[in-house]
Write a protein that holds these residues in place. Structure first.
Motif, short mmCIF file in Angstrom:
data_model
loop_
_atom_site.label_atom_id
_atom_site.label_comp_id
_atom_site.label_asym_id
_atom_site.label_seq_id
_atom_site.Cartn_x
_atom_site.Cartn_y
_atom_site.Cartn_z
N LEU A 34 0.83 -1.20 0.00
CA LEU A 34 0.00 0.00 0.00
C LEU A 34 0.86 1.25 0.00
O LEU A 34 0.54 2.24 -0.67
N ARG A 35 1.97 1.22 0.72
CA ARG A 35 2.88 2.38 0.72
C ARG A 35 3.42 2.63 -0.67
O ARG A 35 3.50 3.78 -1.13
N LEU A 36 3.81 1.56 -1.37
CA LEU A 36 4.28 1.72 -2.75
C LEU A 36 3.17 2.23 -3.64
O LEU A 36 3.41 3.04 -4.55
N ALA A 37 1.96 1.76 -3.43
CA ALA A 37 0.83 2.13 -4.29
C ALA A 37 0.59 3.64 -4.29
O ALA A 37 0.23 4.21 -5.32
N GLY A 59 -3.36 -7.34 -6.82
CA GLY A 59 -3.62 -6.39 -7.90
C GLY A 59 -4.53 -5.27 -7.46
O GLY A 59 -4.30 -4.09 -7.77
N ALA A 60 -5.60 -5.62 -6.72
CA ALA A 60 -6.53 -4.60 -6.24
C ALA A 60 -5.86 -3.66 -5.25
O ALA A 60 -6.07 -2.44 -5.28
N LEU A 61 -5.04 -4.22 -4.35
CA LEU A 61 -4.37 -3.39 -3.36
C LEU A 61 -3.32 -2.49 -3.99
O LEU A 61 -3.22 -1.30 -3.65
N GLY A 62 -2.55 -3.05 -4.93
CA GLY A 62 -1.48 -2.27 -5.54
C GLY A 62 -2.00 -1.17 -6.46
O GLY A 62 -1.60 0.00 -6.34
N PHE A 63 -2.91 -1.53 -7.36
CA PHE A 63 -3.39 -0.55 -8.33
C PHE A 63 -4.58 0.24 -7.82
O PHE A 63 -4.76 1.41 -8.15
N GLY A 64 -5.42 -0.39 -6.99
CA GLY A 64 -6.53 0.35 -6.39
C GLY A 64 -6.06 1.32 -5.33
O GLY A 64 -6.68 2.37 -5.12
N GLY A 65 -4.96 0.99 -4.66
CA GLY A 65 -4.43 1.88 -3.64
C GLY A 65 -3.98 3.22 -4.19
O GLY A 65 -3.91 4.20 -3.44
N ARG A 66 -3.71 3.27 -5.49
CA ARG A 66 -3.29 4.53 -6.11
C ARG A 66 -4.41 5.57 -6.07
O ARG A 66 -4.16 6.77 -6.18
N LEU A 67 -5.65 5.12 -5.89
CA LEU A 67 -6.77 6.06 -5.78
C LEU A 67 -6.71 6.87 -4.49
O LEU A 67 -7.39 7.89 -4.36
N LEU A 68 -5.92 6.41 -3.54
CA LEU A 68 -5.79 7.12 -2.26
C LEU A 68 -4.76 8.22 -2.29
O LEU A 68 -4.50 8.86 -1.27
N ARG A 69 -4.15 8.46 -3.44
CA ARG A 69 -3.09 9.47 -3.51
C ARG A 69 -3.52 10.87 -3.09
O ARG A 69 -2.76 11.56 -2.41
#
Length: 260
Positions: A29-32, A219-229
């Motif tokens: 999540l930190r990387l995302a 996949g959901a955590l890595g790419f979906g986590g980018r929505l939290l930027r």
């Protein structure tokens, strides 16, 4: 229909096992929210492929070998505990003494790879630039040479945030994955034994479901986590997140050290 039932059973069991707050998920999540998309994709691939290898190995019976050599797990346990404690201390330090790296968030397009500095970084650039301009007007009666200010701004923005490199992110994720003895007990031994209880015909469909669960979750955590930027553009969010990461890492590290 015969293949669908074991496949769904494997999918559900796999999700139930990995959808939890852990060191691997916290780092992903930190990387995302802070790293370029290629770094996130590499980390997701490491997680998914590692899980797939462990699950298949468990189905093939490698878990029995692991159970017969507990000394190997003891070594892995202490190595993993030391790494988690060190990472936890660093996360606690970031939470207590935030830096530009902890406050800035990648705001660029997915394939641009250019970080946008935070308001604090931009303010620093403006103040430094103003100071240089004032000194030039008073001492030399001339402005800074063209390009000098933009170069200074670029250096300040770069210093404000160090994006994890691809190699560093992959290496760290490999340690979080393979230096954790629980991954062998949960994924290799537990999932392997459950898969083999499905029977000769259904165990591989069950395995496909379990592997699919890992791919879907990471996949959901890595790419979906980018929505939290946008949320992580706030310095307070980073401090809270790093504080939680420190608690998770130190707790898991202490648990491994005492053999829990």
């Amino acid at each position: 229909m015969t293949a669908l039932l074991p496949l769904l059973a494997g999918l559900g069991t796999g999700l139930a096992l990995i959808v939890a707050i852990g060191v691997q998920n916290a780092y992903l999540l930190r990387l995302a929210v802070s790293a370029p998309v290629r770094v996130v994709a590499a980390a997701v691939a490491v997680c998914a492929v590692s899980d797939a290898v462990l699950i298949v190995a468990g189905v093939l019976g490698v878990g029995v070998v692991v159970e017969r050599f507990p000394v190997a797990l003891v070594v892995v346990r202490f190595v993993g505990a030391a790494f988690l404690v060190v990472y936890g201390v660093l996360a606690a330090r970031r939470a207590l003494r935030p830096t530009g790296e902890a406050m800035a968030v990648e705001q660029d397009a997915a394939d641009d790879g250019v970080a946008v500095p935070t308001a604090a970084a931009r303010t620093t650039v403006t103040r430094v630039g103003a100071a240089h301009g004032t000194a030039g007007a008073a001492g030399r009666g001339a402005e800074e040479p063209p390009g000098r200010g933009s170069s200074l701004a670029s250096r300040t923005a770069s210093a404000a945030r160090a994006v994890p490199t691809l190699g560093a992110a992959v290496a760290t994720m490999l340690v979080f994955t393979w230096a954790n003895p629980h991954v062998y007990l949960d994924t290799l031994v537990f999932l392997g034994s459950v898969a083999n209880q499905q029977g000769v015909d259904d165990r591989w469909w069950w395995t496909v479901g379990a592997v699919a669960a890992s791919c879907l979750w990471f996949g959901a955590l890595g790419f979906g986590g980018r929505l939290l930027r946008p949320l992580f553009a706030k310095p307070l969010t980073w401090r809270v997140f790093d504080g939680l990461v420190a608690v998770v890492m130190l707790s898991f590290g202490a648990a491994l050290a005492v053999g829990a």
